[in-house]
Design an enzyme around this catalytic site. Structure first.
Site, PDB file in Angstrom:
ATOM      1  N   GLY A   1      -2.118  -2.354  -1.248  1.00 14.16           N
ATOM      2  CA  GLY A   1      -1.115  -1.828  -0.328  1.00 14.16           C
ATOM      3  C   GLY A   1      -0.060  -0.956  -0.973  1.00 14.16           C
ATOM      4  O   GLY A   1       0.261   0.129  -0.466  1.00 14.16           O
TER       5      GLY A   1
ATOM      6  N   ARG B   1      -6.952   1.862   8.969  1.00 14.62           N
ATOM      7  CA  ARG B   1      -8.112   0.970   9.103  1.00 14.62           C
ATOM      8  C   ARG B   1      -8.887   1.248  10.387  1.00 14.62           C
ATOM      9  O   ARG B   1     -10.116   1.153  10.400  1.00 14.62           O
ATOM     10  CB  ARG B   1      -7.654  -0.490   9.051  1.00 14.62           C
TER      11      ARG B   1
ATOM     12  N   LYS C   1       3.620  -9.632 -11.752  1.00 14.57           N
ATOM     13  CA  LYS C   1       3.304 -10.745 -12.638  1.00 14.57           C
ATOM     14  C   LYS C   1       1.919 -10.622 -13.249  1.00 14.57           C
ATOM     15  O   LYS C   1       0.952 -10.289 -12.563  1.00 14.57           O
ATOM     16  CB  LYS C   1       3.408 -12.073 -11.880  1.00 14.57           C
TER      17      LYS C   1
ATOM     18  N   GLY D   1      -7.214  -7.745  -0.932  1.00 11.84           N
ATOM     19  CA  GLY D   1      -7.753  -8.862  -1.700  1.00 11.84           C
ATOM     20  C   GLY D   1      -9.196  -8.647  -2.118  1.00 11.84           C
ATOM     21  O   GLY D   1      -9.597  -9.013  -3.227  1.00 11.84           O
TER      22      GLY D   1
END
Length: 412
Positions: free
Chosen positions: A362, A48, A209, A385
């Site tokens: 990630g 980053r 999930k 996100g």
């Protein structure tokens, strides 16, 4: 003003630099320098920071007085603890930035009321989330911070899904608000992949999930030609297809949702490929014995921890024929070598494919690093996100405010 993605019109900072509109101005860059640190406070991975350097160097070269800030970790507002300090980031910037103006890269605390920095020089402002009111986008704080600069630059795609004082509020009130080169590049790549893709468009969505990625799956089901699911998500789709999953991680309550997504894809002439073979184990452990089985032969005490070789090869062939690939999530427990072959096979297929490929998240970045394909993925997103919310089709607050400011700057 330019449009980096379909439906997105923003002012680009590099355009301002090229027009000579930056010299002598105070430029405030909101970067994403939230890097992982070890127990001794040393940076363990600096992607980053490296990704943010071009925007910083562009501002310095253009003759601006440059202020940069970022969040790091999860600090308590009003308290700057040593573990929340950007000191390790300041040191890395001193090593990475190639410009005389970097000098010592002073690290400035308590900066909200004013910063002294000269044109051609760079200052790093301490962890912005220490400022009371940052996270809830306090209007008073936003106005105060906006007065620090002549040009506000958001170059932090990783936080674009959050409306905070330095990601959203400042952009409302700064004299000029624009996108830095990293943010613009992210929007370019995502727009190319989702708004005007070369076909076939294949998406890999994997994770533990279905519930955490249900909105993404539904959104992509309306766009993609192949929706490849992996991990626990694939188990739920296998159950929806009538296959046994043993004691695998599965969400039985979302089987109907999975069937609806399969049906939607079929109506469009598209597909959700269901594994024909899998790699199973009796336990979830790095020492677990792996066994390849037909998808129809999973026993009651089996855990599915990877796709099988026949499935992996079939999916790899599809990826090599794709025009565009969006990748979010490894398809197996690749951290354990015996359950990493599926992810490795797909990663290598993406690397070989002539398709435009974009990857984010990630675990995906960890897989890319593990299998050494970073140079052969068209674009690697720095966002987690924000990447997911863009895939879901949500408006990112930090981008939406830049669009609004760009529209306001147009005559008439």
């Amino acid at each position: 003003m330019s449009a980096p993605a379909a439906g997105v019109s923003i002012i680009r900072f590099l355009d301002l630099c090229n027009r000579g509109a930056v010299r002598g101005t105070r430029v405030f860059i909101r970067a994403d320098l939230n890097v992982p640190l070890d127990s001794s406070g040393q940076i363990t991975e600096d992607t980053r920071i490296r990704a943010s350097v071009p925007g910083i160097e562009a501002a310095l070269t253009a003759g601006a007085a440059v202020m940069v800030t970022s969040h790091l970790g999860r600090p308590t507002e009003g308290q700057l603890r040593p573990q929340d300090s950007l000191a390790p980031v300041a040191q890395r910037l001193r090593e990475l930035v190639r410009h005389p103006g970097k000098q010592a890269v002073p690290l400035i605390a308590n900066w909200a009321d004013g910063v002294e920095v000269a044109p051609g020089q760079l200052a790093l402002l301490e962890n912005c989330r220490v400022n009371p009111g940052e996270k809830n986008n306090d209007d008073t704080l936003s106005r105060k911070l906006a007065r620090l600069c002549d040009i506000y630059v958001n170059d932090a795609f990783g936080t674009a899904h959050r409306a905070e004082a330095t990601t959203h509020g400042m952009a409302r009130y700064a004299p000029i608000a624009c996108a830095g080169p990293l943010l613009a590049a992210e929007l370019d790549a995502l727009g190319k992949a989702l708004h005007n893709p070369a076909r076939p468009l294949a998406a890999i969505v994997a994770g533990s999930k279905v519930s955490t990625k249900l909105t993404i799956l539904k959104s992509l089901a309306e766009k993609v030609d192949q929706l490849i699911v992996g991990g626990g998500i694939a188990n739920t789709f296998m159950l929806a297809a009538g296959l046994p999953v043993g004691k695998s991680l599965v969400e039985a309550g979302l089987v109907d949702e999975a069937r609806a997504i399969i049906g939607l894809m079929q109506q469009r002439g598209a597909a959700v490929p269901i594994p024909v073979d899998v790699v199973t184990a009796k336990e979830f452990a790095p020492t677990a014995k792996a066994e390849v089985k037909a998808a129809t032969d999973v026993s009651a005490d089996d855990m599915i921890l990877d796709i099988g070789p026949r499935t992996a090869q079939a999916l790899a062939a599809q990826l090599e024929r794709a025009g565009t690939i969006v990748w979010n999530g490894p398809v197996g427990v690749f951290e354990f070598e015996q359950f990493g072959a599926g992810t490795q096979t797909l990663a290598q297929a993406i690397a070989r494919s002539p398709a435009f490929s974009i990857a984010g998240g990630g675990d995906t970045l960890a897989a890319i690093a593990k299998y050494g394909i970073a140079e052969r993925v068209s674009y690697i997103s720095t966002g987690g996100g924000a990447f997911l919310e863009f895939l879901e089709g949500r408006k990112l607050p930090a981008v939406e405010v830049l669009e609004k400011r760009a529209a306001e700057s147009q005559p008439g």
